[in-house]
Design a protein around this motif. Sequence first.
Motif, PDB file in Angstrom:
ATOM      1  N   ASP A   1       0.874  -1.042   0.466  1.00 47.83           N
ATOM      2  CA  ASP A   1      -0.250   0.497  -0.258  1.00 47.83           C
ATOM      3  C   ASP A   1       0.858   1.176  -0.069  1.00 47.83           C
ATOM      4  OD1 ASP A   1      -2.813  -0.876   2.433  1.00 47.83           O
ATOM      5  OD2 ASP A   1      -2.081  -0.980  -0.271  1.00 47.83           O
ATOM      6  N   ILE A   2       0.388   2.125  -0.291  1.00 46.83           N
ATOM      7  CA  ILE A   2      -0.056   3.106  -0.529  1.00 46.83           C
ATOM      8  C   ILE A   2      -0.353   4.914   0.722  1.00 46.83           C
ATOM      9  CG2 ILE A   2       1.585   5.511  -1.753  1.00 46.83           C
ATOM     10  CD1 ILE A   2       2.010   3.883  -3.920  1.00 46.83           C
ATOM     11  N   VAL A   3       0.946   4.534   1.956  1.00 42.80           N
ATOM     12  CA  VAL A   3      -0.458   6.033   2.962  1.00 42.80           C
ATOM     13  C   VAL A   3      -0.292   7.335   3.088  1.00 42.80           C
ATOM     14  CG1 VAL A   3      -0.500   5.932   5.164  1.00 42.80           C
ATOM     15  CG2 VAL A   3      -0.733   2.922   4.401  1.00 42.80           C
ATOM     16  N   GLU A   4      -0.533   7.671   2.264  1.00 45.93           N
ATOM     17  CA  GLU A   4      -0.956   8.895   2.462  1.00 45.93           C
ATOM     18  C   GLU A   4      -1.715  10.349   1.879  1.00 45.93           C
ATOM     19  OE1 GLU A   4       0.487   9.958  -1.698  1.00 45.93           O
ATOM     20  OE2 GLU A   4      -0.689   9.012  -2.913  1.00 45.93           O
ATOM     21  N   TRP A   5      -1.866  11.067   2.226  1.00 44.19           N
ATOM     22  CA  TRP A   5      -3.069  12.402   2.569  1.00 44.19           C
ATOM     23  C   TRP A   5      -2.125  13.414   1.634  1.00 44.19           C
ATOM     24  CZ3 TRP A   5      -4.330  16.854   6.618  1.00 44.19           C
ATOM     25  CH2 TRP A   5      -5.077  17.241   5.883  1.00 44.19           C
ATOM     26  N   LEU A   6      -3.652  13.493   0.583  1.00 50.19           N
ATOM     27  CA  LEU A   6      -3.180  14.867   0.327  1.00 50.19           C
ATOM     28  C   LEU A   6      -4.413  15.951   0.311  1.00 50.19           C
ATOM     29  CD1 LEU A   6      -2.982  12.965  -4.071  1.00 50.19           C
ATOM     30  CD2 LEU A   6      -1.202  14.554  -2.594  1.00 50.19           C
ATOM     31  N   ASP A   7      -4.046  16.773   0.778  1.00 48.78           N
ATOM     32  CA  ASP A   7      -5.235  17.658   1.574  1.00 48.78           C
ATOM     33  C   ASP A   7      -5.698  18.637  -0.119  1.00 48.78           C
ATOM     34  OD1 ASP A   7      -6.610  19.752   3.214  1.00 48.78           O
ATOM     35  OD2 ASP A   7      -5.529  20.032   4.191  1.00 48.78           O
ATOM     36  N   ASN A   8      -6.738  18.481   0.291  1.00 48.24           N
ATOM     37  CA  ASN A   8      -7.337  19.643  -0.932  1.00 48.24           C
ATOM     38  C   ASN A   8      -9.160  20.572  -0.175  1.00 48.24           C
ATOM     39  OD1 ASN A   8      -9.661  18.076  -0.312  1.00 48.24           O
ATOM     40  ND2 ASN A   8      -9.871  17.219  -2.046  1.00 48.24           N
ATOM     41  N   THR A   9      -8.402  20.752   0.996  1.00 51.00           N
ATOM     42  CA  THR A   9      -8.920  21.166   1.595  1.00 51.00           C
ATOM     43  C   THR A   9      -8.141  22.363   2.374  1.00 51.00           C
ATOM     44  OG1 THR A   9      -8.845  20.637   3.969  1.00 51.00           O
ATOM     45  CG2 THR A   9     -10.485  19.531   2.509  1.00 51.00           C
ATOM     46  N   ASN A  10      -8.915  23.500   3.182  1.00 55.42           N
ATOM     47  CA  ASN A  10      -8.331  24.869   3.503  1.00 55.42           C
ATOM     48  C   ASN A  10      -8.373  24.871   5.322  1.00 55.42           C
ATOM     49  OD1 ASN A  10      -6.769  25.778   1.828  1.00 55.42           O
ATOM     50  ND2 ASN A  10      -9.305  26.787   1.200  1.00 55.42           N
ATOM     51  N   ASP A  11      -9.430  24.221   5.567  1.00 53.16           N
ATOM     52  CA  ASP A  11      -9.108  23.582   6.838  1.00 53.16           C
ATOM     53  C   ASP A  11      -9.182  22.625   8.013  1.00 53.16           C
ATOM     54  OD1 ASP A  11     -11.712  22.256   5.801  1.00 53.16           O
ATOM     55  OD2 ASP A  11     -12.930  23.506   6.471  1.00 53.16           O
ATOM     56  N   THR A  12      -8.483  21.268   7.590  1.00 47.30           N
ATOM     57  CA  THR A  12      -8.876  19.964   8.146  1.00 47.30           C
ATOM     58  C   THR A  12      -7.065  19.971   8.343  1.00 47.30           C
ATOM     59  OG1 THR A  12      -9.992  19.013   6.378  1.00 47.30           O
ATOM     60  CG2 THR A  12      -8.507  17.759   7.651  1.00 47.30           C
ATOM     61  N   ILE A  13      -7.208  19.954  10.063  1.00 46.34           N
ATOM     62  CA  ILE A  13      -6.217  19.982  10.635  1.00 46.34           C
ATOM     63  C   ILE A  13      -5.806  18.226  10.858  1.00 46.34           C
ATOM     64  CG2 ILE A  13      -5.808  20.537  13.039  1.00 46.34           C
ATOM     65  CD1 ILE A  13      -7.134  22.281  13.512  1.00 46.34           C
ATOM     66  N   VAL A  14      -6.561  17.263  11.101  1.00 47.97           N
ATOM     67  CA  VAL A  14      -5.910  16.185  11.581  1.00 47.97           C
ATOM     68  C   VAL A  14      -7.150  15.321  10.408  1.00 47.97           C
ATOM     69  CG1 VAL A  14      -6.336  13.950  13.061  1.00 47.97           C
ATOM     70  CG2 VAL A  14      -5.602  16.689  13.852  1.00 47.97           C
ATOM     71  N   HIS A  15      -6.706  13.950  10.030  1.00 51.92           N
ATOM     72  CA  HIS A  15      -7.062  13.615   8.472  1.00 51.92           C
ATOM     73  C   HIS A  15      -6.832  11.856   9.285  1.00 51.92           C
ATOM     74  CE1 HIS A  15      -9.138  11.880   5.216  1.00 51.92           C
ATOM     75  NE2 HIS A  15      -7.959  10.937   5.225  1.00 51.92           N
ATOM     76  N   ARG A  16      -7.551  11.295   9.518  1.00 48.14           N
ATOM     77  CA  ARG A  16      -7.363   9.296   9.476  1.00 48.14           C
ATOM     78  C   ARG A  16      -7.522   9.089   8.476  1.00 48.14           C
ATOM     79  NH1 ARG A  16     -11.192   7.110  13.753  1.00 48.14           N
ATOM     80  NH2 ARG A  16     -12.713   7.373  11.551  1.00 48.14           N
ATOM     81  N   PHE A  17      -6.323   8.201   7.874  1.00 49.17           N
ATOM     82  CA  PHE A  17      -6.060   7.375   6.332  1.00 49.17           C
ATOM     83  C   PHE A  17      -6.960   5.978   6.861  1.00 49.17           C
ATOM     84  CE2 PHE A  17      -3.849   4.130   4.337  1.00 49.17           C
ATOM     85  CZ  PHE A  17      -3.809   4.858   3.492  1.00 49.17           C
ATOM     86  N   GLU A  18      -7.850   5.696   6.078  1.00 48.62           N
ATOM     87  CA  GLU A  18      -8.718   4.833   6.357  1.00 48.62           C
ATOM     88  C   GLU A  18      -8.577   3.399   5.460  1.00 48.62           C
ATOM     89  OE1 GLU A  18     -11.713   4.986   8.280  1.00 48.62           O
ATOM     90  OE2 GLU A  18     -11.805   6.762   8.450  1.00 48.62           O
ATOM     91  N   ARG A  19      -8.869   3.064   5.865  1.00 49.41           N
ATOM     92  CA  ARG A  19      -8.331   1.300   5.836  1.00 49.41           C
ATOM     93  C   ARG A  19      -9.894   0.273   5.837  1.00 49.41           C
ATOM     94  NH1 ARG A  19      -6.098   0.768   1.193  1.00 49.41           N
ATOM     95  NH2 ARG A  19      -5.255  -1.345   1.617  1.00 49.41           N
ATOM     96  N   TYR A  20      -9.958  -1.275   5.136  1.00 45.12           N
ATOM     97  CA  TYR A  20     -10.775  -2.085   5.781  1.00 45.12           C
ATOM     98  C   TYR A  20      -9.704  -2.415   7.353  1.00 45.12           C
ATOM     99  CZ  TYR A  20     -13.250  -6.108   5.677  1.00 45.12           C
ATOM    100  OH  TYR A  20     -13.428  -7.188   5.755  1.00 45.12           O
ATOM    101  N   GLN A  21     -10.587  -2.511   8.423  1.00 49.70           N
ATOM    102  CA  GLN A  21     -10.652  -2.834   9.444  1.00 49.70           C
ATOM    103  C   GLN A  21      -9.220  -2.229   9.547  1.00 49.70           C
ATOM    104  OE1 GLN A  21     -10.490  -7.193   9.249  1.00 49.70           O
ATOM    105  NE2 GLN A  21     -12.910  -7.323   9.348  1.00 49.70           N
ATOM    106  N   ASN A  22      -8.884  -1.422   8.988  1.00 45.21           N
ATOM    107  CA  ASN A  22      -7.253  -0.374   9.461  1.00 45.21           C
ATOM    108  C   ASN A  22      -6.262  -1.163   8.958  1.00 45.21           C
ATOM    109  OD1 ASN A  22      -8.882   2.290  10.760  1.00 45.21           O
ATOM    110  ND2 ASN A  22      -8.911   0.879  12.345  1.00 45.21           N
TER     111      ASN A  22
END
Length: 377
Positions: free
Chosen positions: A17-38
Amino acid sequence: MGLFDEIKKKLSHEFIDIVEWLDNTNDTIVHRFERYQNEIKNNAKLIVREGQTAVFINEGQLADVFTPGTYDLTTQNLPILATLKGWKYGFDSPFKAEVYFVNTRLFTDEKWGTKNPFMLSDERFGLVEIRAFGTYSFRINDPGKFVVDVVGTDGNFTNYEVNEHLKSLIVTRFTDTVGEANLPIELYAANTTELSETCQEVMQPEFGRVGIELEKFYIENVSMPEELKKEIFEYSRLDKLDMTKLAQFKAAKAMEAAAKNEGGTAGAGMGMGMGFVLAQQMGGMMNPQAQQQVFGAPQQVATPPPMPTQVMYHYASNGQQMGPVSIDKLKELFASRTVNKDSLVWKQGMQNWTALKDVEELKSFLGGSTPPPLPTA
């Protein structure tokens, strides 16, 4: 190669897998990376971009924290998680962990303000109500602490959510700081820079407890009721004015108005004449040299004797010393039974407190004196 080997090879590639987060918002402070059953696969790639931090949580417990960079998720790169999982010989199968990406950039121009006016005590104006508002900027400087203490299990935590908490904290600490500053009320609006810096120093430890750094804090305005503003303005003017000249100016205006109210040409002329003379006199007081050039040497003007000073009395009421008051006021107090004939009074020149009935000039309060008969024709 058999069919089973081909399927196994294909699946092994899909497991990376590739675990990453591309932020396309201006107001998100924390984003949880979602995976099936983590579940995260062995040797998965973790990409943490600039302005981000990745936080791994294992069964509600803080594990590893990654700063910007690219990582292969192995036991070597996950020492805390490997310890928590109890892996002794590495891992080849998928593992469970929650990954939170924390936005560590600076959040600017956040608004704060007092929802309701708060009370301050001033020596001259008593209890006053003021409001304040401004802006502040912050960043997350301890992502692990912030995720554990503030975010919890929230999958998408925005600055709106944290601002509700921060605004309450700011207003509470602001009112405490302003109250302890004990400044004259008119100086709050004039010293917003110094007050802002002091408030930031006071608030920073509170922000730091949850992993936030208060980068800047600004007070844009301190407002108060219009009536209080006018009162402060008048007070400041009186404090700067020459009261003698002010009294003369007001007297001139009053005399001019009185002359106009008499009506007729004579009244108008009198008013204009008085105004002209008084204006010349005031101009002369402000510029004696000009007065001497126009009118010549000043004439000797007879000075009236000083006004007689009014005798003031102190009096005792309910065991307390009151006054001083004039004799007319004391007579009113006697008429309203605030004092009586046995009340003790004292004025300058008396050796001791004396009952009102025994003071010669106050005996007229008692009444009962009989006037002499009228002269016969």
